[in-house]
Design a protein around this motif. Sequence first.
Motif, mmCIF file in Angstrom:
data_model
loop_
_atom_site.group_PDB
_atom_site.id
_atom_site.type_symbol
_atom_site.label_atom_id
_atom_site.label_comp_id
_atom_site.label_asym_id
_atom_site.label_seq_id
_atom_site.Cartn_x
_atom_site.Cartn_y
_atom_site.Cartn_z
ATOM 1 N N THR B 357 0.837 -1.208 0.000
ATOM 2 C CA THR B 357 0.000 0.000 0.000
ATOM 3 C C THR B 357 0.868 1.253 0.000
ATOM 4 O O THR B 357 1.840 1.337 0.756
ATOM 5 C CB THR B 357 -0.908 0.003 1.239
ATOM 6 N N TYR B 358 0.522 2.175 -0.865
ATOM 7 C CA TYR B 358 1.232 3.449 -0.933
ATOM 8 C C TYR B 358 0.260 4.594 -0.690
ATOM 9 O O TYR B 358 -0.952 4.450 -0.891
ATOM 10 C CB TYR B 358 1.885 3.624 -2.307
ATOM 11 N N GLY B 362 3.582 9.510 0.571
ATOM 12 C CA GLY B 362 4.796 8.787 0.181
ATOM 13 C C GLY B 362 5.422 9.401 -1.063
ATOM 14 O O GLY B 362 6.651 9.548 -1.159
ATOM 15 N N ILE B 363 4.567 9.784 -2.009
ATOM 16 C CA ILE B 363 5.050 10.427 -3.237
ATOM 17 C C ILE B 363 5.741 11.753 -2.888
ATOM 18 O O ILE B 363 6.802 12.085 -3.423
ATOM 19 C CB ILE B 363 3.863 10.706 -4.195
ATOM 20 N N PHE B 364 5.113 12.468 -1.970
ATOM 21 C CA PHE B 364 5.711 13.748 -1.554
ATOM 22 C C PHE B 364 7.091 13.528 -0.914
ATOM 23 O O PHE B 364 8.049 14.254 -1.193
ATOM 24 C CB PHE B 364 4.773 14.479 -0.588
ATOM 25 N N ILE B 430 16.579 3.993 -2.341
ATOM 26 C CA ILE B 430 15.879 3.061 -1.451
ATOM 27 C C ILE B 430 14.739 3.768 -0.720
ATOM 28 O O ILE B 430 13.627 3.250 -0.609
ATOM 29 C CB ILE B 430 16.882 2.417 -0.465
ATOM 30 N N GLY B 431 14.997 4.994 -0.248
ATOM 31 C CA GLY B 431 13.968 5.739 0.479
ATOM 32 C C GLY B 431 12.753 6.025 -0.388
ATOM 33 O O GLY B 431 11.608 5.788 0.016
ATOM 34 N N SER B 432 13.002 6.518 -1.606
ATOM 35 C CA SER B 432 11.855 6.876 -2.437
ATOM 36 C C SER B 432 11.130 5.611 -2.908
ATOM 37 O O SER B 432 9.903 5.625 -3.073
ATOM 38 C CB SER B 432 12.289 7.741 -3.619
ATOM 39 N N PHE B 435 8.901 4.411 0.040
ATOM 40 C CA PHE B 435 7.681 5.184 0.267
ATOM 41 C C PHE B 435 6.740 5.205 -0.936
ATOM 42 O O PHE B 435 5.541 5.405 -0.781
ATOM 43 C CB PHE B 435 8.018 6.630 0.662
ATOM 44 N N ALA B 436 7.300 5.014 -2.134
ATOM 45 C CA ALA B 436 6.424 5.220 -3.292
ATOM 46 C C ALA B 436 6.708 4.269 -4.449
ATOM 47 O O ALA B 436 6.288 4.536 -5.579
ATOM 48 C CB ALA B 436 6.552 6.674 -3.755
ATOM 49 N N GLY B 437 7.389 3.158 -4.169
ATOM 50 C CA GLY B 437 7.618 2.178 -5.223
ATOM 51 C C GLY B 437 8.511 2.717 -6.329
ATOM 52 O O GLY B 437 9.200 3.732 -6.165
#
Lengths: 739, 739
Positions: B357-358, B362-364, B430-432, B435-437
């Motif tokens: 689930t995103y 997460g995109i931000f 890895i972080g992005s 959080f946002a695939g």
Amino acid sequence: MVSTILLAVPALGILALIFMFIKSAGVSKQDPGNELMQRIGKNIADGAMAFLKAEYKVLAIFVAVVAVILALTADPATSSMMIAVAFVLGAICSALAGFIGMNVATKANIRTTQAARTSLGKALGVAFDGGAVMGLGVVGLGLFGLGLLFFLFKGQFAPDVTITDATTAAAAQAAMLKVITVITGFSFGASSIALFARVGGGIYTKAADVGADLVGKVEAGIPEDHPLNPATIADNVGDNVGDVAGMGADLFESYVGSIIGTMVIGAAYMTLPAFYNTGLGGLNGVLLPLVVAGIGIIASIIGTFFVRVKEGGDPQKALNLGELIAAAIMLAGTFFAVTTLMPAEWSVENSNGLLQTYTNMGIFYAILFGLVAGLGIGYITEYYTGTGTKPVQGIVDQSLTGAATNIISGLAVGMRSTAYPIIVLCAAIIGSYYFAGLYGIGIAAVGMLANTGIQLAVDAYGPISDNAGGIAEMAGLPKEVRERTDKLDAVGNTTAAIGKGFAIGSAALTALVLFAAFMQTAGLTNIDIANPYVTAGLFLGAMLPFLFSAFSMEAVGRAANDMIQEVRRQFLEIPELKAALEVMKRAGHDTSKYSAADLATFNAADGKADYEKCVEISTKASIREMVMPGLIAVITPVAVGFGGGAEMLGGLLAGVTSAGVMMAIFQSNAGGAWDNAKKMFEEGASVQGTIFHKGSEPHKAAVVGDTVGDPFKDTSGPSLNILLKLMAVVSLVIAPFLV
Amino acid sequence: MVSTILLAVPALGILALIFMFIKSAGVSKQDPGNELMQRIGKNIADGAMAFLKAEYKVLAIFVAVVAVILALTADPATSSMMIAVAFVLGAICSALAGFIGMNVATKANIRTTQAARTSLGKALGVAFDGGAVMGLGVVGLGLFGLGLLFFLFKGQFAPDVTITDATTAAAAQAAMLKVITVITGFSFGASSIALFARVGGGIYTKAADVGADLVGKVEAGIPEDHPLNPATIADNVGDNVGDVAGMGADLFESYVGSIIGTMVIGAAYMTLPAFYNTGLGGLNGVLLPLVVAGIGIIASIIGTFFVRVKEGGDPQKALNLGELIAAAIMLAGTFFAVTTLMPAEWSVENSNGLLQTYTNMGIFYAILFGLVAGLGIGYITEYYTGTGTKPVQGIVDQSLTGAATNIISGLAVGMRSTAYPIIVLCAAIIGSYYFAGLYGIGIAAVGMLANTGIQLAVDAYGPISDNAGGIAEMAGLPKEVRERTDKLDAVGNTTAAIGKGFAIGSAALTALVLFAAFMQTAGLTNIDIANPYVTAGLFLGAMLPFLFSAFSMEAVGRAANDMIQEVRRQFLEIPELKAALEVMKRAGHDTSKYSAADLATFNAADGKADYEKCVEISTKASIREMVMPGLIAVITPVAVGFGGGAEMLGGLLAGVTSAGVMMAIFQSNAGGAWDNAKKMFEEGASVQGTIFHKGSEPHKAAVVGDTVGDPFKDTSGPSLNILLKLMAVVSLVIAPFLV
């Protein structure tokens, strides 16, 4: 049949060791020359042993600590203690090989000089025999250790069973994988020694070299190799430490790693009926690498007998003949082994789920590809670094406009020289995979390395001849002696270049084999580059060779600085040295013009320089400086494996291997090319129709290039071979925990 | 809503262009200074235009040929012609941005000098406005071109439909992918120009620089930037060609590539109900990168108004304030856009088949990571290359023992400097992703590049200030003018270093985004590193940055040689120049001591040097020399893709990206560090308590390092940014054929 092979493998290792002892005794009984030569030789030998002693002391602690960790944490599914035992044995075998090699090399050098007083052929014989001791020691101890462990652990974990169906085959396979997993400890032990010998040795040799040059030649104005310079012996010791022990440990690691990696891959065949119905209990693929290595030992021993040259002959041809005959015997023997041991045909499912059929001839082709690729990469290296070749002449030409253009063109040659070796390597990878699947890549690596015995003999012959020339100079022997040793040395430079290329190529292939073994052990069937964790691992891995190279180059700088301080101290604090230096400064270097008082001053100074202290400085510095790069190599895969998972670790290995091979080729070849560009000036190099000699401006520019190239080719470049393999081995060792 | 966005995107591009014209007109109406300054300025401007004209002539042919090939062979499933149209438009937009930037930069330089006669604040204003024209031109033309094409092709291939279920969603997705595939042609066009501008420009600038220095300063003994040197103008032109047009084309490519790549990844969301039920027809993920880029334009425009400094103030703070405000506005706007456009929550199946689930937050976060990583890599670069930092002081210290140790320590600094940027990059990846695939990695790249408008303004301000200082010197203006321009220039060096790091980081992320888009387009769900074809691709790919660097470094050598020949010819064949040189040799450089006859000789020589010929030589050589590296970049992916398959091509891209980023960082930073080490000596550098100045031995050693670093940091290093992206774009373009 299986038990015959199981016994034959360590027996062939012992055979190599027997021949090694024969050759070693042969070298020892040669005339060591006059008293002065013996004294120089003793200083170098003592220094070399002092280094080894200090190094092995630290090593012993390192090995003990790692062994305890391994024993406490190793895969509980297998006997935890056993991997630690294998690790210790691997470390001991590699260390022993290094000791034997250094020992004979420091004996062979003065004896080569002495033999060169009689004839070229005799000198070649002594130098080559010295190298052969190292070569046979490496393969003998390697195969003996591996064979012994395999014999013992197989008896313990995987006794012979009758395999009749898929179920019994799978059980036998599981048992066998347990055996091989334990044996990976042997490879890890070998890698640890290689780290110390190659990285530590690389730092040692350049710290001594740079330190000796900067204070001795530049500051105090005394010639190279002069006994007044306290760092002289450390410098000569360095040649042996770096080029003999370092190269030996490097190839020992590749040799052992490629065999074990291929055994792991070969275990996959155990569940195929085409295999377990052959009477070898499905072990065909597991045993073949050991058998090929054994054949390589026989081939190498026979090959050494053909290295002979008459006065006026070409030592290069003699060495080529020996290698060629060994290669021919190896191929013939391998052909027989492959067709006997492997089934004529078998099928496995490939990654797309399609049945793929392989034949035993395919395996033979893979071995052939490996052998040819190893030689090919070697000869390409020679093209990019050899005296008088187009690329090196290009560097010579660019020296006309100064040091900067010399450096730029050397860097460009090094970078450009990555192309062909990589194309050859890729062709070998794809070719051997096409004909024999993943196992093909493994057995190609084994094929490349099977003749390490004679390959390393040819390699180690170089530094022995080099040392012999230096001793001839220091001992003031007649001109024709130096001419003979120069002839040997010139060939040695070529073989050294080829050997370096071979070492890199084999390290790359070994790392790939260990990588495949790691995947199999960690239960990975696939590592997706597009998985961002893997991508991040790939980037981190590709960064490490740069970081590792930076560390080792900076280490040389710091270690050289320690040496400089010590030499300066001795020049200030030892009154006899101080007095002799003053005479030299006043009267110059022409001993014939010295007064009786001057000569007395020199005699008083003789032997007063504290060589041991310099050896100790270099030794301590090298061991201190290798801690950081060593930790990087060992800790990174552990941290990434446990922190980011097996797949990310796979990405890390892919990155470090791909970028590491490039950096190794780049740095080694740039360094080699700069070195020979400088040598070309020393022999009188033609640039745009004008001949420039030693001392000319272009020569001075070339000296700058050579100095930059020194840590490139002798420290950071070769150290990367170890980085790739060590990281792969560590990953393989921790793989069972990452499943 | 969709159509509003569709119109707003190109409109924001036009907004940027309007502000660009305003700024450009503002620069033009500034006082161009006295007649001499205007003449110098005109020579540089004419030379720059001569280069552009020659380059664009060749480019036009190249673009025409590729466009025809694209039109004839493009994916028949889409309209073949359209990808060619997009390609041509991409090339035109990028070329136009380069033209505008060079044009204003060569106007702003003399006007900055003139403004510096009045005040620092005014000079900063002119120089920064000049840079802002370039920055706004790049983002304006980039977003306008993309927005226009998207608007047109969406109308043609994917008109609005009502999506109610998975079937209609899939149909809409297929149509949209057709649109984006065609638009990749725009990115390819931009990359082609970048190749010419960055690689060709890099060769141009260093050939002129080295040529001018070697014959002018070394052989003829005339000072730098002296009008008697025929190569002087080419040298000044080179600064603009390399640092303005080259950097602009590089970032244009990243800007466009990251947006398009993210659009491709975003199209994957179109079949999720959480998306197609939001009223945007599932286009949320496709539109977001365009919207973020649009917000970045607004932020950049507002930011430029805050770059102001008073007399005695710190220009660095002014630039920082502008960037900070732009970043804050960008983040606020992006927060609003993300929460408005993206669904609050959605789930997708990950590679293990689990639902992940995103959220829109997460995109931000991913955008935030991209922005921070870009700035972070920039500041790390500054640390490794800035005047007075620990690494650069280390190079200064090592210069004491000569050129060789200076070079070794510079190489080590460059290699070591790869570590932190890569760690930051991996953390961002890895972080992005966490959080946002995969979409997170794409949008992080867009976030990094959204503020390119002001980022590039700050970058391009550097070479303008640099040129302004040179003009002040050449025109003999009062000391305080030079002091003001020096203050601007010093800041310019810092921003240039940061800009270089930013360019590499964004190139890496863009290449990854394009890689993901390539996989999606080629229908690959997985690229297994352990597949030997992929492994071979990885090795080949990792080798290319080395080969490419070697080619471009050697190209500089050859091109510089052409320049040397021409300058020598002019010195011999133009009697007035010859006479003036003789006066200078006889009487030295102190004009006050010249006799009336001497001055007459100088006056007669004035303007006799054939600057145009030198500009032409450098132009021709650079275009000739970039053919080979250019072909490698374009042909290799095509050959590997069709010869070895899409997966092997994936391995190739992974190899070239990972090794390429390292080599780019290594070379750029080593070059930057050497440059500033040299500058430290020119200002008086302290080594072990002693101050060394210009002309001292350590300074001479540092000059060697700087010369080696020149092609590193201005040619081969930055060219690698293009190599990675261009290969990824070419792969993306051919991807539909590899399915």
